[in-house]
Design a protein around this motif. Structure first.
Motif, mmCIF file in Angstrom:
data_model
loop_
_atom_site.group_PDB
_atom_site.id
_atom_site.type_symbol
_atom_site.label_atom_id
_atom_site.label_comp_id
_atom_site.label_asym_id
_atom_site.label_seq_id
_atom_site.Cartn_x
_atom_site.Cartn_y
_atom_site.Cartn_z
ATOM 1 N N LYS A 48 51.726 41.593 26.513
ATOM 2 C CA LYS A 48 53.199 41.775 25.213
ATOM 3 C C LYS A 48 54.028 40.550 26.530
ATOM 4 O O LYS A 48 54.606 40.372 25.277
ATOM 5 N N ASP A 49 54.286 40.253 27.131
ATOM 6 C CA ASP A 49 55.299 39.198 28.030
ATOM 7 C C ASP A 49 53.953 38.832 29.220
ATOM 8 O O ASP A 49 53.402 39.648 29.776
ATOM 9 N N SER A 50 54.588 37.689 29.635
ATOM 10 C CA SER A 50 53.802 37.109 30.261
ATOM 11 C C SER A 50 54.382 37.596 31.602
ATOM 12 O O SER A 50 53.578 36.423 32.597
ATOM 13 N N VAL A 65 48.601 36.255 25.621
ATOM 14 C CA VAL A 65 50.597 36.875 25.323
ATOM 15 C C VAL A 65 50.338 36.708 24.051
ATOM 16 O O VAL A 65 50.595 35.539 23.500
ATOM 17 N N SER A 66 51.128 37.825 23.401
ATOM 18 C CA SER A 66 51.337 37.859 22.140
ATOM 19 C C SER A 66 52.118 39.127 21.704
ATOM 20 O O SER A 66 51.695 40.191 21.640
ATOM 21 N N LYS A 67 53.568 39.720 21.922
ATOM 22 C CA LYS A 67 53.749 40.995 21.767
ATOM 23 C C LYS A 67 53.667 41.007 20.225
ATOM 24 O O LYS A 67 53.266 42.309 20.430
ATOM 25 N N TYR A 70 50.383 42.695 20.731
ATOM 26 C CA TYR A 70 50.320 44.061 21.601
ATOM 27 C C TYR A 70 50.681 44.966 21.447
ATOM 28 O O TYR A 70 50.290 46.026 21.157
ATOM 29 N N ASP A 71 51.966 44.778 20.500
ATOM 30 C CA ASP A 71 52.386 45.673 19.329
ATOM 31 C C ASP A 71 51.484 46.368 18.385
ATOM 32 O O ASP A 71 51.343 47.874 18.746
ATOM 33 N N LYS A 74 48.245 48.570 20.374
ATOM 34 C CA LYS A 74 49.597 49.139 21.938
ATOM 35 C C LYS A 74 48.225 50.540 21.990
ATOM 36 O O LYS A 74 48.897 50.502 23.803
ATOM 37 N N GLY A 82 51.260 46.724 30.039
ATOM 38 C CA GLY A 82 51.251 45.776 28.774
ATOM 39 C C GLY A 82 50.737 45.038 28.892
ATOM 40 O O GLY A 82 50.584 43.682 28.108
#
Length: 87
Positions: A48-50, A65-67, A70-71, A74, A82
């Motif tokens: 979700k974050d680097s 990395v991709s919010k 990821y969401d 999840k 994460g």
């Protein structure tokens, strides 16, 4: 007249590109059925974050990395660190 036309066309182009890129970004968050399917496209899983750190042990691959992605996936982050489907 030409100055006004340039402003109108520039505005239309700006708003068209802005709206178009937002639509593409929203459609890019695919929800996968399981980690096997997700790992076919993203070998290291999805973070979700680097800045997140893997707490599940050693991994072979770096996560993508991709919010938004990821969401959407999840539920596949078993250890809640994460990173979904890390390998």
């Amino acid at each position: 007249m030409t100055k006004g036309l340039k402003i109108i066309l520039s505005s239309a182009l700006f708003f068209g590109l802005t709206y178009g890129s937002a639509t593409i970004a929203e459609g890019a968050a695919k929800k996968y059925a399981n980690c096997t399917e997700l790992n076919k496209d993203y070998k290291g899983g999805v973070a979700k974050d680097s800045k997140v750190k893997n707490i599940g042990g050693k991994t072979r691959y770096q996560p993508f990395v991709s919010k938004a992605l990821y969401d959407a996936n999840k539920s596949k982050d078993r250890d809640k660190d994460g990173i979904a489907c890390e390998r």
